[in-house]
Motif scaffolding. Structure first.
Motif, short mmCIF file in Angstrom:
data_model
loop_
_atom_site.label_atom_id
_atom_site.label_comp_id
_atom_site.label_asym_id
_atom_site.label_seq_id
_atom_site.Cartn_x
_atom_site.Cartn_y
_atom_site.Cartn_z
N PRO A 21 -12.45 24.54 -12.22
CA PRO A 21 -11.53 25.52 -11.63
C PRO A 21 -11.67 25.67 -10.11
O PRO A 21 -10.79 26.24 -9.48
N PHE A 22 -12.77 25.17 -9.53
CA PHE A 22 -13.02 25.31 -8.10
C PHE A 22 -12.90 23.97 -7.38
O PHE A 22 -12.84 22.92 -8.03
N PRO A 23 -12.88 23.96 -6.05
CA PRO A 23 -12.80 22.70 -5.30
C PRO A 23 -13.94 21.76 -5.65
O PRO A 23 -15.02 22.19 -6.09
N PRO A 24 -13.73 20.45 -5.48
CA PRO A 24 -14.73 19.45 -5.89
C PRO A 24 -16.14 19.69 -5.35
O PRO A 24 -17.12 19.49 -6.07
N ALA A 25 -16.27 20.14 -4.10
CA ALA A 25 -17.59 20.35 -3.52
C ALA A 25 -18.34 21.45 -4.27
O ALA A 25 -19.57 21.35 -4.48
N VAL A 26 -17.62 22.49 -4.67
CA VAL A 26 -18.25 23.59 -5.42
C VAL A 26 -18.68 23.10 -6.80
O VAL A 26 -19.79 23.39 -7.27
N ALA A 61 -19.36 20.04 -7.71
CA ALA A 61 -20.47 19.11 -7.57
C ALA A 61 -21.78 19.86 -7.39
O ALA A 61 -22.84 19.42 -7.89
N LEU A 62 -21.74 20.98 -6.69
CA LEU A 62 -22.93 21.81 -6.53
C LEU A 62 -23.38 22.36 -7.88
O LEU A 62 -24.59 22.39 -8.19
N LEU A 63 -22.43 22.78 -8.70
CA LEU A 63 -22.77 23.26 -10.04
C LEU A 63 -23.41 22.15 -10.88
O LEU A 63 -24.33 22.42 -11.67
N ASP A 64 -22.94 20.92 -10.72
CA ASP A 64 -23.59 19.79 -11.40
C ASP A 64 -25.08 19.74 -11.06
O ASP A 64 -25.93 19.57 -11.93
N ARG A 65 -25.38 19.87 -9.77
CA ARG A 65 -26.77 19.76 -9.33
C ARG A 65 -27.61 20.95 -9.77
O ARG A 65 -28.82 20.82 -10.01
N LEU A 66 -26.97 22.13 -9.87
CA LEU A 66 -27.71 23.34 -10.19
C LEU A 66 -27.81 23.61 -11.70
O LEU A 66 -28.52 24.53 -12.11
N SER A 67 -27.12 22.82 -12.51
CA SER A 67 -27.10 23.08 -13.95
C SER A 67 -28.51 23.08 -14.53
O SER A 67 -29.28 22.14 -14.33
N ARG A 105 -21.39 17.26 -15.48
CA ARG A 105 -21.03 18.29 -16.46
C ARG A 105 -19.81 19.10 -16.04
O ARG A 105 -18.98 19.46 -16.88
N TYR A 106 -19.69 19.34 -14.74
CA TYR A 106 -18.61 20.21 -14.26
C TYR A 106 -17.58 19.46 -13.41
O TYR A 106 -16.71 20.10 -12.80
N THR A 107 -17.68 18.14 -13.35
CA THR A 107 -16.80 17.39 -12.45
C THR A 107 -16.06 16.23 -13.12
O THR A 107 -15.33 15.51 -12.44
N ALA A 108 -16.26 16.05 -14.40
CA ALA A 108 -15.55 14.98 -15.13
C ALA A 108 -15.11 15.51 -16.49
O ALA A 108 -15.62 15.09 -17.52
#
Length: 274
Positions: A161-166, A168-174, A226-229
């Motif tokens: 639901p958010f821009p790609p950069a956000v 991608a950050l969630l991917d790293r923080l999962s 997880r959050y980008t594909a």
């Protein structure tokens, strides 16, 4: 993209599902080099789907790796497809998945030596699944599958639901461990060969997690997409599920983690013996 890629779709006698899955691959913003059906013994119902796809998308090669139906042998079907592939990078999907149009672009852009990528599924309910199967089509609305309503925050976040950069950050923080998710994961073919592919002795229940453990044992680490594909999972029954088998598989995976073993005992190298 300076490597070749193949999407390997595990399939078995679900033509209506497969048609939607293949359509979502063909409509990617960045297509793979080719597609392979890892067919666990489907009958003639699948053939019209293949013929129609080839006629509609003649510029996207589709091959079929088939073996005789002798019960649930998904791991063996996948190993046959891997052995026959000529591509550098492999994406694994199940035939009950509809990919977001940017999903493969994310997999390919994050491909890194010594890493596998693992996504997660947005599980659709039976009602929406039936509507999509009957229509044999789908649409995208505001970035997500039209007609879909998220059930909880986790599902909503998986829809990007958010821009790609956000995202991608969630991917790293999962905080979720990046277990190999066989319905939407990717890895270098040479790394799959390094661990001898999937474990052919395993039936339903954890066969994807099992190869993930052996990849990690071999020094190949997981990374989230997880959050980008986004990958949407169509609902269906599982008559082949056996709780005793699933428990035995879980026990085996725990043992595997402790042992550090990397090689499938009945994998690609053993295909000639089957």
């Amino acid at each position: 993209m300076n490597f070749t890629s193949e999407v390997i779709v595990a399939t078995y006698n679900k033509p209506e599902y497969l048609r939607l899955c293949l359509k979502s691959i063909a409509e990617q913003s960045l297509r793979p080099t080719s597609i392979c059906l890892a067919d666990d013994g489907s009958d003639a119902r699948i053939e019209p789907v293949i013929e129609a796809f080839r006629a509609t998308y003649p510029d996207l090669p589709l091959r079929r790796s088939w073996h005789e139906d002798r019960g649930f042998r998904k791991s063996v079907a996948l190993n046959r497809a891997i052995a026959g592939s000529e591509c550098d990078y492999l994406v694994f999907l199940d035939d009950d998945v509809i990919l977001h149009p940017k999903a493969l672009r994310r997999h390919f852009s994050c491909a890194m030596r010594g890493r596998y990528l693992t996504g997660s599924l947005i599980r659709l309910d039976a009602e929406l699944t039936q509507r999509l199967l009957q229509a044999q089509s789908y649409d995208w609305s505001e970035g997500h599958l039209a007609g879909w309503t998220p059930k909880g925050r986790s599902q909503w976040l998986k829809s990007m639901p958010f821009p790609p950069a956000v995202m991608a950050l969630l991917d790293r923080l999962s905080p979720v461990s990046p277990n190999f998710q066989g319905a939407c994961a990717s890895v270098w073919r040479e790394d799959v060969l390094r661990v001898n592919g999937f474990e052919g002795n395993m039936s339903y229940g954890g066969l994807d997690k099992e190869i993930g453990v052996r990849l990690r044992n071999a020094g190949i680490r997981g990374r989230h997409v997880r959050y980008t594909a986004p990958a949407y999972h169509l609902d269906h029954g599982r008559s082949y599920a056996d709780q005793q088998v699933k428990q035995a598989n879980r026990d085996y995976i725990l043992t595997l983690r402790k042992s550090g073993e990397t090689q499938a005992r009945n994998g690609i190298a053993q295909l000639a013996e089957i």
